[in-house]
Structure formats: structure tokens, C-alpha cells
Design a protein around this motif. Structure first.
Motif, PDB file in Angstrom:
ATOM      1  N   UNK A 108      13.651  11.100  -5.759  1.00 29.05           N
ATOM      2  CA  UNK A 108      13.405   9.671  -5.666  1.00 29.05           C
ATOM      3  C   UNK A 108      14.612   9.000  -5.030  1.00 29.05           C
ATOM      4  N   UNK A 109      14.348   8.162  -4.066  1.00 34.77           N
ATOM      5  CA  UNK A 109      15.400   7.371  -3.445  1.00 34.77           C
ATOM      6  C   UNK A 109      15.395   6.005  -4.125  1.00 34.77           C
ATOM      7  N   UNK A 110      16.234   5.864  -5.149  1.00 32.14           N
ATOM      8  CA  UNK A 110      16.267   4.629  -5.926  1.00 32.14           C
ATOM      9  C   UNK A 110      16.587   3.407  -5.079  1.00 32.14           C
ATOM     10  N   UNK A 111      17.468   3.558  -4.110  1.00 29.83           N
ATOM     11  CA  UNK A 111      17.849   2.418  -3.273  1.00 29.83           C
ATOM     12  C   UNK A 111      16.644   1.888  -2.501  1.00 29.83           C
ATOM     13  N   UNK A 135       8.999  -6.890   0.929  1.00 26.84           N
ATOM     14  CA  UNK A 135       7.611  -7.347   0.887  1.00 26.84           C
ATOM     15  C   UNK A 135       7.518  -8.819   0.489  1.00 26.84           C
ATOM     16  N   UNK A 136       8.328  -9.249  -0.470  1.00 21.86           N
ATOM     17  CA  UNK A 136       8.242 -10.637  -0.923  1.00 21.86           C
ATOM     18  C   UNK A 136       8.859 -11.609   0.075  1.00 21.86           C
ATOM     19  N   UNK A 181      13.487   2.274  -3.285  1.00 20.37           N
ATOM     20  CA  UNK A 181      12.523   1.713  -4.226  1.00 20.37           C
ATOM     21  C   UNK A 181      12.914   0.308  -4.666  1.00 20.37           C
ATOM     22  N   UNK A 182      14.199   0.024  -4.737  1.00 20.49           N
ATOM     23  CA  UNK A 182      14.641  -1.312  -5.143  1.00 20.49           C
ATOM     24  C   UNK A 182      14.491  -2.326  -4.018  1.00 20.49           C
ATOM     25  N   UNK A 241       0.837  -1.202   0.000  1.00 19.86           N
ATOM     26  CA  UNK A 241       0.000   0.000   0.000  1.00 19.86           C
ATOM     27  C   UNK A 241       0.877   1.260   0.000  1.00 19.86           C
ATOM     28  N   UNK A 242       1.933   1.227   0.795  1.00 23.98           N
ATOM     29  CA  UNK A 242       2.850   2.369   0.847  1.00 23.98           C
ATOM     30  C   UNK A 242       3.556   2.599  -0.475  1.00 23.98           C
ATOM     31  N   UNK A 243       4.002   1.524  -1.117  1.00 20.30           N
ATOM     32  CA  UNK A 243       4.671   1.637  -2.404  1.00 20.30           C
ATOM     33  C   UNK A 243       3.706   2.201  -3.450  1.00 20.30           C
TER      34      UNK A 243
END
Length: 76
Positions: A53-56, A65-66, A58-59, A32-34
Motif C-alpha cells: 500500500x502506498x499510504x502517501x 478529487x475534492x 491514498x492520502x 472509481x479508481x479509489x
């Protein structure tokens, strides 16, 4: 309250009791946050606002989550 402040309140409440949340609830909150973050960033871009954007982060969030069952409370 707005949808955004309601969501932030939900995240803060969850963070304060993360040890009691089931893995499925943790995953749902992260997803939900993503999703919300992407939507808000899209709005910033659409309105020509600066959208750092904080790419790190986001990756790594989808990986967290998984694999939420193996993550510590502190990581979540």
C-alpha cells in the motif's frame, strides 16, 4: 475483456484526453479508481496475497478529487 481490463482501458483513454474532461468526469474517474483499488486490495488481503500500500498516494487522492477544479491536467 474482464471488468478490470475494461476499467484500465477506460483510465488509459481518459488519461490520454484528460484536458478535454470536465471536472465532474475527472472526479468520477478518480473516485472509481479509489474504489476499485480498495476492492482489489481487499481481495488480495482476503486471499492472503501480499498487498503493498502506498499510504502517501491514498492520502492525497481524496484531496485531489475534492479540489479537482483547481488541479492541473498533469496532477489529475
Amino acid at each position: 475483456m474482464t471488468v478490470t481490463t475494461d476499467m484500465i482501458s477506460e483510465f488509459v483513454r481518459a488519461a490520454n484526453r484528460v484536458e478535454t474532461l470536465a471536472p465532474a468526469d475527472r472526479r468520477l474517474l478518480l473516485e472509481k479508481g479509489v474504489s476499485a483499488s480498495g476492492a482489489l486490495r481487499g481481495l488480495l488481503v482476503k486471499t492472503a496475497k501480499v498487498a503493498p500500500v502506498d499510504d502517501a498516494a491514498e492520502r492525497v487522492i481524496p484531496d485531489i478529487a475534492s479540489n479537482i477544479e483547481q488541479m492541473s491536467d498533469e496532477t489529475v
